[in-house]
Write a protein that holds these residues in place. Sequence first.
Motif, PDB file in Angstrom:
ATOM      1  N   CYS A 125       6.326  24.890 -92.892  1.00  0.00           N
ATOM      2  CA  CYS A 125       7.787  25.182 -93.303  1.00  0.00           C
ATOM      3  C   CYS A 125       8.604  25.687 -92.201  1.00  0.00           C
ATOM      4  O   CYS A 125       9.830  24.969 -91.882  1.00  0.00           O
ATOM      5  N   ALA A 126       7.944  26.520 -91.524  1.00  0.00           N
ATOM      6  CA  ALA A 126       8.600  27.255 -90.134  1.00  0.00           C
ATOM      7  C   ALA A 126       8.878  26.118 -89.085  1.00  0.00           C
ATOM      8  O   ALA A 126       9.929  26.089 -88.762  1.00  0.00           O
ATOM      9  N   GLN A 127       7.931  25.273 -88.848  1.00  0.00           N
ATOM     10  CA  GLN A 127       7.886  24.368 -87.892  1.00  0.00           C
ATOM     11  C   GLN A 127       8.995  23.399 -88.402  1.00  0.00           C
ATOM     12  O   GLN A 127       9.974  22.905 -87.519  1.00  0.00           O
ATOM     13  N   ALA A 128       9.023  22.937 -89.432  1.00  0.00           N
ATOM     14  CA  ALA A 128       9.998  21.938 -89.776  1.00  0.00           C
ATOM     15  C   ALA A 128      11.204  22.264 -90.010  1.00  0.00           C
ATOM     16  O   ALA A 128      12.177  21.500 -89.672  1.00  0.00           O
ATOM     17  N   LEU A 129      11.396  23.533 -90.420  1.00  0.00           N
ATOM     18  CA  LEU A 129      12.963  23.950 -90.408  1.00  0.00           C
ATOM     19  C   LEU A 129      13.405  23.933 -89.059  1.00  0.00           C
ATOM     20  O   LEU A 129      14.812  23.612 -89.002  1.00  0.00           O
ATOM     21  N   ILE A 130      12.693  24.690 -87.997  1.00  0.00           N
ATOM     22  CA  ILE A 130      13.425  24.584 -86.510  1.00  0.00           C
ATOM     23  C   ILE A 130      13.636  23.158 -86.007  1.00  0.00           C
ATOM     24  O   ILE A 130      14.737  23.049 -85.410  1.00  0.00           O
TER      25      ILE A 130
END
Length: 320
Positions: A125-130
């Motif tokens: 989720c962190a990668q996708a949000l960035i």
Amino acid sequence: MTNIQPTPDVQVADAVKGNWVDTIAPAATRPYLRLSRADRPIGTWLLLLPCWWGLTLAMVHDQTVTWHDAWIAIGCAAGAWLMRGAGCTWNDISDRNIDGQVERTRSRPIPSGQVSVRGAVIWMCAQALIAFGILLTFHINAILLGILALLPVAVYPFAKRFTWWPQVFLGLAFNWGALLAWTAHTGTLGAPAVALYLAGIAWTLFYDTIYAHQDTEDDALIGVKSTARLFGTNTAPWLRRFLMATVGLMGIAVIFSALPNASVLAMVLALAGPWAMGWHMAWQLRGLDIEDPAKCLQLFRANRDTGMIPLVFFCLALLV
């Protein structure tokens, strides 16, 4: 006193030897970087190159180059790294039970115990949000395409459970950048971008069939499907078909990109791209041995250079 067992630091079997993740990255970050395949950069290149194809052909199409195009190129590079990482994390979450049964993949972070499923979900989720933050700097139509790209990404890990052609679903996901980058530059999705997208899918069928031949024995034992298992000893003729489709469809994309505004010399240079790419794919075919997993991996990794070849010619076409 309770003994706390440290998380094992297990290098992934098919990682590039001496890669920066295993040698210089802080120990606490290594399992998550391995989830993102940062120790295996070829996947990022294979996701990024169709983006750069789409961007350069869009510039050939309207003969317009702006500073925003430089940001599109940089944003695509960052987005490709992040979304490849997020997609691979999703793939490993979905395949955690299968990966533990395959020799090449049992050392991946989740089946080897380096990362929990919960930790993997948070990292994904962190990668996708960035990446989404980067996407928001593009044209609204490109943003919508970027959101739509999540569909093939979500489906791909499950494709090998229900079809002999999971490589098609990988192609749908990995070449979406050709559509997105074209639209980020022009503001609209054009027919040349669609032809380029289809060329990329054919290319993915080529290289990922070679890649899948590393796992055919394990895949057969656990019932996982692939084009490598489907084609078997008839792989080479199928790869030749994918080669011809790649070159032909990319040639169509080039012609319809260049016809409105580009010079004859620019079109000739751009057409040299798929032609030279085809020769590099033919070189791979000559060296292919489907019974040699190390050779299959070597040829698969060579596709970074395969994809760079048309990009160089597209850039040259912009200069004339």
